[in-house]
Design an enzyme around this catalytic site. Structure first.
Site, short mmCIF file in Angstrom:
data_model
loop_
_atom_site.label_atom_id
_atom_site.label_comp_id
_atom_site.label_asym_id
_atom_site.label_seq_id
_atom_site.Cartn_x
_atom_site.Cartn_y
_atom_site.Cartn_z
N HIS A 30 0.86 -1.18 0.00
CA HIS A 30 0.00 0.00 0.00
C HIS A 30 0.89 1.22 0.00
O HIS A 30 1.92 1.24 0.68
CB HIS A 30 -0.90 -0.01 1.24
CG HIS A 30 -2.01 0.99 1.18
ND1 HIS A 30 -1.82 2.31 1.54
CD2 HIS A 30 -3.30 0.88 0.81
CE1 HIS A 30 -2.96 2.96 1.39
NE2 HIS A 30 -3.88 2.11 0.95
N ASP A 86 -7.91 -5.00 0.10
CA ASP A 86 -8.49 -5.67 -1.06
C ASP A 86 -8.14 -7.15 -1.12
O ASP A 86 -8.82 -7.92 -1.80
CB ASP A 86 -8.06 -4.98 -2.36
CG ASP A 86 -8.66 -3.60 -2.49
OD1 ASP A 86 -9.77 -3.40 -1.98
OD2 ASP A 86 -8.01 -2.73 -3.10
#
Length: 152
Positions: A30, A86
């Protein structure tokens, strides 16, 4: 990615391919969270609750093995590649019956309120002169329009 791996026994080979630069470990890393994504911890618990209701998704076993290896392997640890939100939400969407083709749209829809909030903040800030979003559309090239009556 989980479909490509297919079985938990193939996870080590897939990990080696990624480390050799012949693939990507999707759902890891991320740009903001350089440690374990705190949202991923929460959604992992939600995934456990979902699978308690829907039955265990065989892909969850693959996902958990990917996570286990990535959290222990120095290659991924050095690159700060931890599961992101996700990684688990895709499994939840599948348990809910959404086809994989819908995932990108679903991932975008849940981000929409944040994007709108950032846009409103930009508009409200007189010091903000210009917005420079970093998203670059890399989808389909321009295609000719076909009237709906002629589509097949």
């Amino acid at each position: 990615m989980l479909d490509e791996i297919g079985d938990v026994s193939r996870v080590p080979a897939f990990i080696e391919e990624v480390k050799a630069g012949h693939g990507r470990l999707m759902g890891f890393g991320h740009r903001v969270y350089k440690s374990y994504d705190p949202r991923a911890k929460l959604i992992k618990r939600v995934a456990d609750d979902v699978f308690a209701q829907t039955g265990l998704n065989p892909k969850l076993e693959i996902a958990l093995e990917l996570e286990r290896i990535a959290l222990e392997d120095e290659y991924f640890v050095q690159r700060k590649l931890y599961p992101n939100v996700d990684f688990y939400s895709g499994l939840i969407y599948q348990a809910m019956g959404y086809p994989t083709d819908y995932f990108t749209v679903l991932f975008a829809i849940v981000r929409l309120p944040g994007w709108i909030a950032q846009w409103e903040e930009m508009l409200a800030d007189p010091e903000q002169k210009i917005s420079r979003p970093r998203q670059v559309y890399v989808g389909e090239a321009e295609r000719p329009y076909v009237p709906i009556a002629r589509r097949g």
